[in-house]
Design an enzyme around this catalytic site. Structure first.
Site, PDB file in Angstrom:
ATOM      1  N   ASP A   1      -0.267  -1.823  16.224  1.00 31.58           N
ATOM      2  CA  ASP A   1       0.158  -1.969  14.838  1.00 31.58           C
ATOM      3  C   ASP A   1       1.406  -2.859  14.804  1.00 31.58           C
ATOM      4  O   ASP A   1       2.054  -3.086  15.833  1.00 31.58           O
ATOM      5  CB  ASP A   1       0.460  -0.581  14.266  1.00 31.58           C
ATOM      6  CG  ASP A   1       0.990  -0.630  12.848  1.00 31.58           C
ATOM      7  OD1 ASP A   1       0.376  -1.316  12.012  1.00 31.58           O
ATOM      8  OD2 ASP A   1       2.021   0.017  12.583  1.00 31.58           O
TER       9      ASP A   1
ATOM     10  N   ASP B   1       2.298   3.881  14.223  1.00 27.79           N
ATOM     11  CA  ASP B   1       3.318   4.802  13.700  1.00 27.79           C
ATOM     12  C   ASP B   1       2.947   5.477  12.397  1.00 27.79           C
ATOM     13  O   ASP B   1       3.648   6.384  11.948  1.00 27.79           O
ATOM     14  CB  ASP B   1       4.635   4.046  13.484  1.00 27.79           C
ATOM     15  CG  ASP B   1       4.567   3.149  12.257  1.00 27.79           C
ATOM     16  OD1 ASP B   1       3.656   2.292  12.188  1.00 27.79           O
ATOM     17  OD2 ASP B   1       5.413   3.314  11.358  1.00 27.79           O
TER      18      ASP B   1
ATOM     19  N   ASP C   1       4.178  -3.405  11.515  1.00 25.09           N
ATOM     20  CA  ASP C   1       5.357  -2.847  10.848  1.00 25.09           C
ATOM     21  C   ASP C   1       5.622  -1.414  11.284  1.00 25.09           C
ATOM     22  O   ASP C   1       4.753  -0.544  11.184  1.00 25.09           O
ATOM     23  CB  ASP C   1       5.177  -2.884   9.327  1.00 25.09           C
ATOM     24  CG  ASP C   1       5.215  -4.294   8.778  1.00 25.09           C
ATOM     25  OD1 ASP C   1       5.430  -5.231   9.560  1.00 25.09           O
ATOM     26  OD2 ASP C   1       5.024  -4.465   7.560  1.00 25.09           O
TER      27      ASP C   1
END
EC number: 3.1.3.70
Length: 271
Positions: A13, A214, A15
């Site tokens: 991922d 996240d 951001d």
């Protein structure tokens, strides 16, 4: 757990994981990116961002030419050397951005749901929301198979909105800061499995996979990985997997690219 010499794919991922959520800094991860590149280990970016945004970031990170997963799996950008694969250079899953936008506009007009999409505003507004430059913000509006929005209604209305989208063959997905609408058939997990199968077909051996994320929208991706790093994030819901065997899953103490580096350190040293 594994070495850099074995067939390996790293799915990441952006951001809040490889990039800092606020500054977009990635320098803490730079040593590992260099080491993986030198070891010919593909780092496959996987995000809700558009392919235009991600191609720019790929070049910045020194990952150009590799496949990537955009718009939460609704778009797969193929590797440069995969020109013989049908659909090159991109594979789109489900209905188009324009069709989704029409559905959302109808729901907003007829059922009075309150939200603001990226299509409703200009790049200056998106730059203000995200902290991106105007030129980078413009790339966020180049959706091909999803719509990004800010929800401005109640939780009760959100449940109704989600149900209506599901009835129409769409899904409503939470990202690090925004919400995303895409075809129900699309997903980071399906896109990752397709890329894994393609690498296996080309090499004759299934690669070991490591995923890092996240947010809640990263859970489907991490579920299909052999090993997973859950980077400490800002989202209050966090990431919860069905199988959190500590030999397979590592939760970091650090956030963003510091956590990304921590996860790589853990799995490459825990032999």
């Amino acid at each position: 757990m594994f070495s850099i010499q074995q067939p390996l794919l790293v799915f990441s991922d952006l951001d809040g994981t490889l990039l800092d959520s606020h500054s977009y800094d990635w320098q803490p991860a730079a040593p590992w990116l260099s080491r993986l590149r030198e070891g010919n280990v593909p780092v496959i970016l996987c995000s809700s961002k558009t392919s235009a945004e991600m191609l720019y970031l790929q070049k910045t990170l020194g990952l150009q030419g590799l496949p990537l997963i955009a718009e939460n799996g609704a778009v797969i950008q193929l590797a440069e050397q995969w020109q013989d694969i049908d659909g090159f250079p991109r594979i789109i899953s489900g209905i188009s951005h324009g069709e989704i936008s029409q559905v959302l506009n109808t729901l907003r007009e007829k059922e009075h749901f309150k939200f603001t999409t990226f299509d409703d505003v200009d790049d200056a507004t998106i730059a203000e929301w995200t902290g991106l430059s105007r030129s980078q913000a413009a790339l966020t509006q180049l959706h091909e198979a999803s719509v990004t929005l800010i929800w401005r209604d109640s939780d009760e209305r959100m449940a109704q909105f989600t149900a209506r989208l599901n009835e129409l063959g769409l899904q409503f997905m939470q990202g690090a800061r925004f919400w995303h609408v895409l075809d129900a058939s699309a997903g980071k997990d399906q896109a990752a499995n397709w890329i894994i199968a393609t690498y296996q077909q080309l090499s004759g051996k299934r690669p070991t996979t490591l995923g890092l994320g996240d947010g809640p929208n990263d859970a489907p991706l991490l579920e299909v990985m052999d090993y997973a790093v859950i980077v400490k994030g800002l989202n209050r819901e966090g990431v919860h997997l069905h199988d959190e065997d500590p030999t397979r899953v590592w939760r970091t103490q650090r956030e963003g690219p510091e956590g990304w580096r921590e996860g790589l350190d853990h799995f490459f040293s825990a032999r």
